[in-house]
Enzyme design. Structure first.
Site, PDB file in Angstrom:
ATOM      1  N   ALA A  70       3.426  51.626  26.163  1.00 21.30           N
ATOM      2  CA  ALA A  70       2.209  50.958  26.613  1.00 21.30           C
ATOM      3  C   ALA A  70       1.009  51.903  26.664  1.00 21.30           C
ATOM      4  CB  ALA A  70       2.438  50.331  27.988  1.00 21.30           C
ATOM      5  N   GLN A 175       4.578  44.782  32.681  1.00 26.61           N
ATOM      6  CA  GLN A 175       5.430  44.419  33.823  1.00 26.61           C
ATOM      7  C   GLN A 175       5.889  42.959  33.768  1.00 26.61           C
ATOM      8  OE1 GLN A 175       6.731  46.466  35.936  1.00 26.61           O
ATOM      9  NE2 GLN A 175       5.502  48.301  35.609  1.00 26.61           N
ATOM     10  N   ALA A 195       9.090  49.043  26.140  1.00 25.59           N
ATOM     11  CA  ALA A 195      10.525  48.716  26.232  1.00 25.59           C
ATOM     12  C   ALA A 195      11.189  49.191  27.513  1.00 25.59           C
ATOM     13  CB  ALA A 195      11.251  49.315  25.027  1.00 25.59           C
ATOM     14  N   HIS A 196      10.795  50.381  28.016  1.00 21.93           N
ATOM     15  CA  HIS A 196      11.576  50.923  29.138  1.00 21.93           C
ATOM     16  C   HIS A 196      11.310  50.186  30.448  1.00 21.93           C
ATOM     17  CE1 HIS A 196       8.695  53.597  31.460  1.00 21.93           C
ATOM     18  NE2 HIS A 196       7.978  53.417  30.370  1.00 21.93           N
ATOM     19  N   CYS A 317       2.969  56.437  38.521  1.00 26.87           N
ATOM     20  CA  CYS A 317       2.012  57.346  37.898  1.00 26.87           C
ATOM     21  C   CYS A 317       1.208  58.115  38.932  1.00 26.87           C
ATOM     22  CB  CYS A 317       1.078  56.582  36.989  1.00 26.87           C
ATOM     23  SG  CYS A 317       1.976  55.933  35.611  1.00 26.87           S
TER      24      CYS A 317
HETATM   25  N1  PLP Z   1       0.904  49.501  31.842  1.00 23.71           N
HETATM   26  C1  PLP Z   1       1.565  49.130  32.960  1.00 23.71           C
HETATM   27  C2  PLP Z   1       1.168  47.858  33.654  1.00 23.71           C
HETATM   28  C3  PLP Z   1       2.603  49.911  33.455  1.00 23.71           C
HETATM   29  O1  PLP Z   1       3.250  49.527  34.566  1.00 23.71           O
HETATM   30  C4  PLP Z   1       2.946  51.108  32.769  1.00 23.71           C
HETATM   31  C5  PLP Z   1       3.998  51.991  33.305  1.00 23.71           C
HETATM   32  O2  PLP Z   1       4.100  52.190  34.513  1.00 23.71           O
HETATM   33  C6  PLP Z   1       2.242  51.456  31.613  1.00 23.71           C
HETATM   34  C7  PLP Z   1       1.219  50.623  31.183  1.00 23.71           C
HETATM   35  C8  PLP Z   1       2.569  52.701  30.827  1.00 23.71           C
HETATM   36  O3  PLP Z   1       3.770  52.486  30.132  1.00 23.71           O
HETATM   37  P1  PLP Z   1       4.460  53.583  29.209  1.00 23.71           P
HETATM   38  O4  PLP Z   1       5.342  54.390  30.118  1.00 23.71           O
HETATM   39  O5  PLP Z   1       5.249  52.792  28.206  1.00 23.71           O
HETATM   40  O6  PLP Z   1       3.409  54.383  28.551  1.00 23.71           O
END
Ligand code: PLP
Length: 381
Positions: A70, A175, A195-196, A317
């Protein structure tokens, strides 16, 4: 047995994803861009996977770009829009993930406008509808479900309103996918998935583009993904992502917030002064964001971890940084409230027993933390 309540941060690999990954890694590991029979077979599987994902999202496979997740999808999109027009005006929500907020800030610092958040942590749709026509927006972006509070955004209505005004609409559905039905997500002009977050491997995701001819070219180099994203496609991860999404989508009818709601009810009674963010708002069935009545959230996390329970402060994060939460920020929470926030996010296989253990562990930890100063006093006497 330890209980895992941090599925919004990441999820364990679904057995179907593991099986698909092993099979593809054993049998379909060739470079899909190479020119021999085995490589052509991988290319064929890759395109089949794109079609299957398109079916799930109810859209055209040509719109789908596979990415590393993402964060890349969001950065790709905003970088692309920043190159398209110099004077872009962007409308976004105030509670987006940092992978949306940061690139938006980098590319459009002076031209971002925010949709306000209501007291229940949902978006203020009335104001949004007024904002829609105030200027010719270049792009409107809003997440489908909050990673912090689990609050759902009315993305389908927003996508329809944007379509009427001919404004491109992007939705970060990281999500939402795997937790709620996906069959209308293709109605968004741009869509992000990872995916994760739903039992697939880390490092794979996708970006749906409005138009198959768009060339975001965030990563440049080879001609992969029809020249739209350079880098050898990770077919085993793509196959695993799809297997997980198919598996959880089949399970959706049984997903319900009952366990989470019972937990919240029990906790509000047992630990007076606890607040649930967005308690009466439409929310993901798995998420509970709580402001506890006392003690620093890092103490709660450490003690609960000692008892085998994995939970989180706000969002993964920001955990380990200042712990600040954009949701609480939008709600005007005080710094003291920010320090008392925890996020609980269950999974598809979380049992009643896991929830019960969590309630009991929180209560035991509360007693333990309440007594800690008394014990220190006794030692020093
Ligand atoms: N967007 C949302 C709403 C998320 O919850 C997250 C991960 O916490 C991300 C983006 C980032 O995802 P990725 O770990 O695949 O970069």
């Amino acid at each position: 047995m330890p209980a895992y309540f941090d599925h919004n941060a990441t999820t364990p690999l679904h057995p179907a994803a593991r099986e698909a990954w092993l099979l593809a890694s054993d049998q379909s590991w060739h470079n899909p861009s190479s020119l021999y029979r085995e490589a052509a077979s991988v290319k064929h599987h890759l395109e089949k996977a794109r079609e299957q994902l398109a079916d799930i999202l109810n859209t055209d496979p040509e719109r789908i770009l596979f990415t590393s997740g993402a964060t890349e999808s969001n950065n790709t999109l905003f970088h692309y829009f920043s190159r398209r027009s110099a004077n872009s005006s962007i409308l976004s929500s105030s509670i987006e993930h940092p992978s949306v907020r940061e690139p938006l800030h980098r590319h459009f610092a002076k031209t971002i406008h925010l949709i306000p958040t209501l007291a229940d942590s949902t978006l203020d749709l009335t104001t949004f509808n007024q904002q829609l026509t105030t200027q010719p927006w270049t792009l409107i972006t809003a997440m489908a479900a909050s990673n912090e509070s689990g609050t759902l955004h009315p993305w389908r209505e927003m996508a329809a309103a944007c379509r009427e005004q001919h404004i491109p609409f992007h939705c970060d559905a990281s999500q939402w996918l795997g937790k709620l039905p996906s069959d209308h997500l293709g109605e968004c002009d741009y869509l992000t998935g990872s995916a994760h977050k739903f039992g697939g491997p880390k490092g794979i995701g996708f970006l749906v583009l409005r138009d198959e001819n768009e060339r975001p070219n965030f990563l440049t180099g080879g001609p992969q993904e029809e020249g739209r994203r350079a880098g050898t496609e990770n077919y085993p991860a793509i196959a695993a992502m799809l297997a997980a999404l198919i598996a959880w989508n089949e399970n959706l009818p049984t997903a319900s917030p009952t366990q989470r709601d019972t937990f919240e009810k029990d906790l509000l009674t047992a630990l007076p002064g606890t607040r649930v963010i967005g308690q009466n708002a439409p929310r993901l069935w798995n998420t509970s964001m709580l402001i506890l009545p006392r003690h620093d959230n890092r103490k709660w996390l450490a003690r609960l971890s000692d008892r085998g329970l994995a939970i989180s402060t706000g969002s993964a994060c920001s955990a380990g940084h200042d712990g600040s939460s954009v949701v609480l920020g939008a709600l005007g929470a005080t710094p003291d409230e920010m320090r008392r926030v925890i996020r609980i996010s269950s999974g598809w296989n979380t049992t009643d027993q896991d929830w019960q253990s969590l309630t009991e562990a929180i209560m035991a930890t509360a007693t333990n933390l309440d007594q800690a100063p008394l014990q220190r006093q006794k030692i020093s006497l």
